[in-house]
Motif scaffolding. Structure first.
Motif, PDB file in Angstrom:
ATOM      1  N   LEU A  10       0.850  -1.188   0.000  1.00 34.00           N
ATOM      2  CA  LEU A  10       0.000   0.000   0.000  1.00 34.00           C
ATOM      3  C   LEU A  10       0.882   1.234   0.000  1.00 34.00           C
ATOM      4  O   LEU A  10       1.909   1.272   0.683  1.00 34.00           O
ATOM      5  N   ARG A  11       0.475   2.234  -0.751  1.00 34.65           N
ATOM      6  CA  ARG A  11       1.180   3.509  -0.756  1.00 34.65           C
ATOM      7  C   ARG A  11       0.121   4.601  -0.721  1.00 34.65           C
ATOM      8  O   ARG A  11      -0.806   4.596  -1.525  1.00 34.65           O
ATOM      9  N   VAL A  81       3.647   0.778   2.764  1.00 33.52           N
ATOM     10  CA  VAL A  81       3.552  -0.308   3.735  1.00 33.52           C
ATOM     11  C   VAL A  81       3.554  -1.637   2.998  1.00 33.52           C
ATOM     12  O   VAL A  81       2.802  -1.821   2.041  1.00 33.52           O
ATOM     13  N   GLU A  82       4.415  -2.555   3.429  1.00 30.95           N
ATOM     14  CA  GLU A  82       4.352  -3.941   2.988  1.00 30.95           C
ATOM     15  C   GLU A  82       3.824  -4.735   4.170  1.00 30.95           C
ATOM     16  O   GLU A  82       4.255  -4.521   5.309  1.00 30.95           O
ATOM     17  N   GLY A  83       2.877  -5.626   3.902  1.00 36.65           N
ATOM     18  CA  GLY A  83       2.316  -6.379   5.003  1.00 36.65           C
ATOM     19  C   GLY A  83       1.451  -7.525   4.552  1.00 36.65           C
ATOM     20  O   GLY A  83       1.481  -7.930   3.387  1.00 36.65           O
ATOM     21  N   GLU A  84       0.687  -8.044   5.497  1.00 38.87           N
ATOM     22  CA  GLU A  84      -0.210  -9.173   5.254  1.00 38.87           C
ATOM     23  C   GLU A  84      -1.618  -8.775   5.661  1.00 38.87           C
ATOM     24  O   GLU A  84      -1.806  -8.013   6.605  1.00 38.87           O
ATOM     25  N   ALA A 112       1.649  -4.903   9.373  1.00 43.64           N
ATOM     26  CA  ALA A 112       2.828  -4.390   8.687  1.00 43.64           C
ATOM     27  C   ALA A 112       4.042  -5.280   8.903  1.00 43.64           C
ATOM     28  O   ALA A 112       4.287  -5.769  10.002  1.00 43.64           O
ATOM     29  N   LEU A 113       4.770  -5.489   7.838  1.00 39.82           N
ATOM     30  CA  LEU A 113       6.072  -6.158   7.899  1.00 39.82           C
ATOM     31  C   LEU A 113       7.183  -5.137   7.686  1.00 39.82           C
ATOM     32  O   LEU A 113       8.281  -5.293   8.192  1.00 39.82           O
ATOM     33  N   GLN A 114       6.846  -4.092   6.906  1.00 41.59           N
ATOM     34  CA  GLN A 114       7.815  -3.042   6.630  1.00 41.59           C
ATOM     35  C   GLN A 114       7.068  -1.745   6.351  1.00 41.59           C
ATOM     36  O   GLN A 114       6.035  -1.750   5.676  1.00 41.59           O
TER      37      GLN A 114
END
Length: 131
Positions: A10-11, A81-84, A112-114
């Motif tokens: 997501l951005r 955001v990188e995530g699941e 969030a993972l990053q």
């Protein structure tokens, strides 16, 4: 090839300041919460118009590291955001005509993972086409 995958990227812009515990309240199970707005849309051929849609996402950033990293983020910051995707049900009381019932509600959030804070773009133009 992996058999199962659960990845999100997501951005967008933060719609409010980050919710995070004070420095004294940060423990191993602490987390920060971001409210991230993304924009997408559809082209209506009949009217020859672009109809945009803004979606707000709840992003949970688990752990003390995220609490420290996201502490200075404010409404209007541009982040990636990188995530699941995490979906869970919870029950809540509902009153209908004086009678109490329990209703289940399905809620989705991003774990969030990053998280990256990005430079704010000078102009935001959504053409509806991915580059």
């Amino acid at each position: 090839m992996t058999l199962f995958e659960n990845n999100l990227m997501l951005r967008g812009f933060l719609t409010r300041d980050v919710e995070v515990h004070s420095s004294n309240g940060i423990t191993e199970d602490a987390f920060a919460v971001l409210s991230l707005a993304t924009m997408s849309g559809t082209w209506n051929v009949a009217t020859n118009e672009w109809t945009s849609r803004i979606t707000s996402h709840r992003v949970v950033c688990p752990g003390p590291w995220f609490c420290g990293f996201t502490r200075g983020m404010r409404r209007g910051d541009y982040v990636e955001v990188e995530g699941e995707l995490y979906v869970h049900d919870y029950e809540r009381p509902v009153v209908v005509e004086g009678e109490r019932f329990t209703a289940k509600r399905c809620v989705g959030e991003v774990r969030a993972l990053q998280v990256r804070k990005l430079e704010r773009p000078l102009v935001v133009i959504d053409t509806g086409v991915d580059d």
